[in-house]
Design a protein around this motif. Structure first.
Motif, PDB file in Angstrom:
ATOM      1  N   ALA A   1      87.937  36.260  25.704  1.00 29.92           N
ATOM      2  CA  ALA A   1      87.473  35.259  24.751  1.00 29.92           C
ATOM      3  C   ALA A   1      86.227  34.540  25.250  1.00 29.92           C
ATOM      4  CB  ALA A   1      88.584  34.243  24.475  1.00 29.92           C
ATOM      5  N   MET A   2      86.026  34.498  26.567  1.00 29.38           N
ATOM      6  CA  MET A   2      84.870  33.802  27.145  1.00 29.38           C
ATOM      7  C   MET A   2      83.636  34.692  27.249  1.00 29.38           C
ATOM      8  SD  MET A   2      86.163  30.836  27.622  1.00 29.38           S
ATOM      9  CE  MET A   2      87.769  30.039  27.865  1.00 29.38           C
ATOM     10  N   ILE A   3      83.732  35.951  26.854  1.00 32.30           N
ATOM     11  CA  ILE A   3      82.582  36.856  26.987  1.00 32.30           C
ATOM     12  C   ILE A   3      81.328  36.296  26.315  1.00 32.30           C
ATOM     13  CG2 ILE A   3      81.682  39.099  26.231  1.00 32.30           C
ATOM     14  CD1 ILE A   3      84.370  40.330  26.944  1.00 32.30           C
ATOM     15  N   PRO A   4      81.415  35.743  25.090  1.00 36.03           N
ATOM     16  CA  PRO A   4      80.179  35.211  24.484  1.00 36.03           C
ATOM     17  C   PRO A   4      79.512  34.129  25.313  1.00 36.03           C
ATOM     18  CG  PRO A   4      81.900  35.448  22.820  1.00 36.03           C
ATOM     19  CD  PRO A   4      82.542  35.690  24.150  1.00 36.03           C
ATOM     20  N   LEU A   5      80.291  33.348  26.071  1.00 38.04           N
ATOM     21  CA  LEU A   5      79.696  32.291  26.885  1.00 38.04           C
ATOM     22  C   LEU A   5      78.819  32.863  27.991  1.00 38.04           C
ATOM     23  CD1 LEU A   5      82.719  29.839  27.343  1.00 38.04           C
ATOM     24  CD2 LEU A   5      81.004  29.884  25.530  1.00 38.04           C
ATOM     25  N   GLY A   6      79.143  34.055  28.452  1.00 32.80           N
ATOM     26  CA  GLY A   6      78.400  34.641  29.555  1.00 32.80           C
ATOM     27  C   GLY A   6      76.978  35.017  29.212  1.00 32.80           C
TER      28      GLY A   6
END
Length: 400
Positions: A79-84
């Motif tokens: 779920a945090m992939i876009p933040l990267g």
């Protein structure tokens, strides 16, 4: 009246703009100058997202910026992939704004559930006032996810049943396992279909985690699940859980059997209390007690996990202004660090230091005792001070 209603969105936008500007400015300050937090957890979220996207092990390395490990389930990393892919200053600004919005949203949901709607201007004012509570400002300065998860759970639990009710609880549990306690609460209050949907949603998050990161998922679910020390020293004063209290009291990590023998029955009793309050007509405080059971049962409940102090405090206001004030004072004073802490100094605490150093935990237990006493005095539905009881009565604004 119309002017007051129109003023609410304006104030909300002003506060949101101020939060965004502050977050952007804060993100450009060197980490060594940050007084509290420094968005270290948000940095770890970004790191976990990048690891998941690159197919690298999630739990064998540390974020170079913070020297901290990613400790959430693999689904959370996915779920945090876009933040990267976003620059740090932008992620900080968006995350802070979303967290503040979730806080205001939780206040609106609670007010509606209590049949005391909160005008927009008052929601903005209460959200700003909640910044004085240590769990809230710690959550914001660390860049934690707790406010977002709290809103998701409140939306699912305090509203009347919908077709999709339970999905948000299941997703929240997929990010952080502890919301599974609310599935137990749903079963106890007879909302078995909602509980079933929550479990299905949680199972889907586990499957997604295995699909995105099969190796790390196997490691997480077989090796690291019950290692309390993987997220930090459990004796630290900031760990306001039963496990943390036992660790400090015994001057060492307690055996798992002892912890389970104490925390298990205690958490189950608090969930049962939550179910009683729910059935007596107060879903907000019932959900709040479910959250307390979650915080007591978890081996690590950092102080910023206790953002549930906000909806519980709002619910208490309808019963006892003194109880609400005392509850709020505990979380505003940050008294758990009045005793020496850090570098295992907790192992040298005396009786008074243990009382102060376990302030959140003891406040939760005292609140549960108060709730039991109040229930014993009322045989019928719970009655709130100056609150509407029959469904036919019009709702009144909060704090009129």
């Amino acid at each position: 009246m119309n002017r007051s209603r129109a003023l609410g969105p304006v104030l909300a936008l002003v506060i949101a703009a101020a939060v965004l500007a502050g977050a952007v400015a804060w993100a450009h300050v060197p980490a060594r100058l940050h007084l509290h937090g420094g968005f270290v957890d948000l940095s770890v979220y970004q790191y976990g997202g990048r690891l998941a996207f690159d197919g690298l092990p999630l739990y064998g390395s540390r974020d170079p910026a913070t020297n901290l490990r990613f400790t959430y389930p693999p689904f959370a990393a996915a779920a945090m992939i876009p933040l990267g892919f976003l620059p740090g200053w932008l992620v900080t600004a968006l995350w802070t704004a979303a967290s503040v919005g979730a806080l205001a949203g939780a206040i609106l949901v609670v007010g509606r559930a209590l049949r005391r709607p909160v005008p927009g201007w008052l929601a903005a004012l209460l959200a700003g006032g909640a910044f004085a509570l240590e769990p809230v400002w710690q959550n914001l300065t660390f860049g934690q996810i707790n406010l977002l998860l709290m809103l998701a759970v409140l939306i699912d639990l305090v509203h009347p049943e919908r077709r999709w009710s339970g999905l948000l609880v299941g997703i929240a549990a997929g990010v952080k396992l502890t919301p599974l306690v609310f599935v137990v609460l749903l079963i106890m209050v007879g909302r078995r279909s909602t509980a079933g949907r929550a479990l299905l949603a949680f199972a889907a998050t586990v499957a997604i985690g295995f699909a995105v990161a099969p190796g790390p998922a196997t490691t997480y679910w077989t090796e690291g699940l019950f290692k309390a020390g993987r997220v930090g020293p459990p004796e630290l004063a900031h760990n306001q859980s039963v496990f943390g209290a036992l660790t400090r009291l015994l001057d060492g990590v307690p055996p798992n059997l002892l912890w389970l023998a104490v925390a298990g029955p205690l958490a189950l009793a608090v969930v049962a209390l939550a179910a009683v309050w729910w059935r007596r007509g107060d879903r907000v405080l019932g959900t709040g007690f479910g959250a307390l059971a979650m915080l007591l049962a978890s081996p690590v409940s950092w102080s910023h996990h206790w953002v549930w102090a906000v909806p519980i405090g709002l619910a208490l206001w309808a019963y006892s202004r003194w109880a609400a004030a005392l509850w709020t004072a505990v979380f505003a004073s940050r008294m758990f660090v009045w005793s020496p802490w850090g570098q295992r100094r907790e192992y040298g605490w005396g009786p008074i230091e243990h009382i102060l150093g376990n302030a959140y935990l003891l406040a939760a237990l005292a609140l549960c005792l108060w709730a039991v006493v109040l229930l014993s005095r009322q045989a019928g539905p719970i009655t709130r001070r100056a609150g509407p009881s029959p469904a036919s009565e019009p709702a009144q604004p909060l704090m009129t």
